[in-house]
Design a protein around this motif. Structure first.
Motif, PDB file in Angstrom:
ATOM      1  N   LYS A   1       4.123   8.622  -7.536  1.00 13.71           N
ATOM      2  CA  LYS A   1       4.790   8.817  -6.244  1.00 13.71           C
ATOM      3  C   LYS A   1       3.930   9.682  -5.334  1.00 13.71           C
TER       4      LYS A   1
ATOM      5  N   VAL B   1       6.984   1.821  -8.165  1.00 15.28           N
ATOM      6  CA  VAL B   1       7.541   0.895  -7.170  1.00 15.28           C
ATOM      7  C   VAL B   1       8.922   0.415  -7.625  1.00 15.28           C
TER       8      VAL B   1
ATOM      9  N   ARG C   1      -0.863   5.802   1.022  1.00 15.42           N
ATOM     10  CA  ARG C   1      -0.207   4.765   1.828  1.00 15.42           C
ATOM     11  C   ARG C   1       0.792   5.430   2.767  1.00 15.42           C
TER      12      ARG C   1
ATOM     13  N   LYS D   1       9.701   4.669   3.074  1.00 18.15           N
ATOM     14  CA  LYS D   1      10.579   3.818   2.267  1.00 18.15           C
ATOM     15  C   LYS D   1      11.364   4.608   1.217  1.00 18.15           C
TER      16      LYS D   1
ATOM     17  N   SER E   1       2.800   4.443   4.961  1.00 16.44           N
ATOM     18  CA  SER E   1       4.106   3.806   5.125  1.00 16.44           C
ATOM     19  C   SER E   1       5.009   4.007   3.900  1.00 16.44           C
ATOM     20  N   TYR E   2       4.439   4.385   2.779  1.00 16.90           N
ATOM     21  CA  TYR E   2       5.215   4.517   1.547  1.00 16.90           C
ATOM     22  C   TYR E   2       6.320   5.563   1.673  1.00 16.90           C
TER      23      TYR E   2
ATOM     24  N   LEU F   1       1.000   7.571  -4.103  1.00 19.66           N
ATOM     25  CA  LEU F   1       1.369   6.587  -3.088  1.00 19.66           C
ATOM     26  C   LEU F   1       1.661   7.232  -1.740  1.00 19.66           C
ATOM     27  N   VAL F   2       2.310   8.387  -1.748  1.00 17.11           N
ATOM     28  CA  VAL F   2       2.558   9.108  -0.499  1.00 17.11           C
ATOM     29  C   VAL F   2       1.231   9.535   0.137  1.00 17.11           C
TER      30      VAL F   2
ATOM     31  N   ASP G   1      11.546   3.140  -7.248  1.00 13.73           N
ATOM     32  CA  ASP G   1      12.022   3.310  -5.875  1.00 13.73           C
ATOM     33  C   ASP G   1      12.974   2.197  -5.445  1.00 13.73           C
TER      34      ASP G   1
END
Length: 188
Positions: free
Chosen positions: A102, A153, A109, A115, A111-112, A105-106, A156
């Motif tokens: 997590k 993923v 990305r 979400k 945009s992550y 990804l933050v 989430d």
């Protein structure tokens, strides 16, 4: 005390009506949804099981209690430690790394983060926040990097209220069968 598959089933049975970390689903529904997404994606049995059990550290450390901010940070390492002797690294490492995934990804990305649920964003702070470029590069070299990202993923996406297509007992039976299949593979 020796941790076993029977303990796992008992923990999820106890948590079958408890809400998962301030979200809109129970712990069991969240675990089932995550495992179901892994199954539908054609993931290995080990990654399916890791998806089911990625939050076992919460349930072991705080049985019967809501998950607090203080408990958020160490649940992945605790879960991994409990699962490795039973199911090996292919299950325990994605569990250990799903929080780091997590953070990765933050960090990589933009945009992550948009979400993530409000609760997941709040827990991100307690989990260490963004990774540096060096930390991202180190994580990318990990043998279970891809599995951890995929698990994250699915994690989430596994917060859907009302998506629990089976009974509690059927879900527990599915989990028990999956654990037995993975344990059988570990022996052979």
């Amino acid at each position: 005390m020796h941790f076993s598959s029977a303990h796992i089933i008992a923990l999820y049975q106890q948590a079958s009506h408890r809400i998962h970390s301030g979200e809109h689903v129970t712990h069991l529904a969240h675990a089932w949804q995550c495992g179901r997404l892994a199954e539908k994606s054609g993931a290995s049995l080990e990654l399916q099981l890791a998806s089911w059990l990625h939050d076992i550290g919460h349930l072991w450390a705080h049985p019967g209690a809501p998950v607090t901010d203080a408990a958020v940070k160490g649940h992945a390492a605790l879960g991994s430690k409990l699962l490795e002797p039973l199911f090996g690294l292919a299950v325990s490492e994605p569990v250990r790394l799903h929080v780091l995934a997590k953070r990765y990804l933050v960090s990589t990305r933009p945009s992550y983060a948009r979400k993530l649920s409000p609760q997941s964003l709040k827990s991100l702070t307690h989990q260490g926040g963004h990774l540096s470029e060096d930390e991202c590069a180190d994580f990318e070299r990990h043998a279970f990097f891809a599995e951890a990202i995929q698990l994250r993923v699915w994690d989430d996406l596994s917060q859907k209220d009302g998506w629990f297509e089976i009974t509690i007992q059927d879900a527990l039976d599915q989990l028990e069968g999956l654990m037995q299949s993975v344990a059988d593979q570990c022996v052979t």
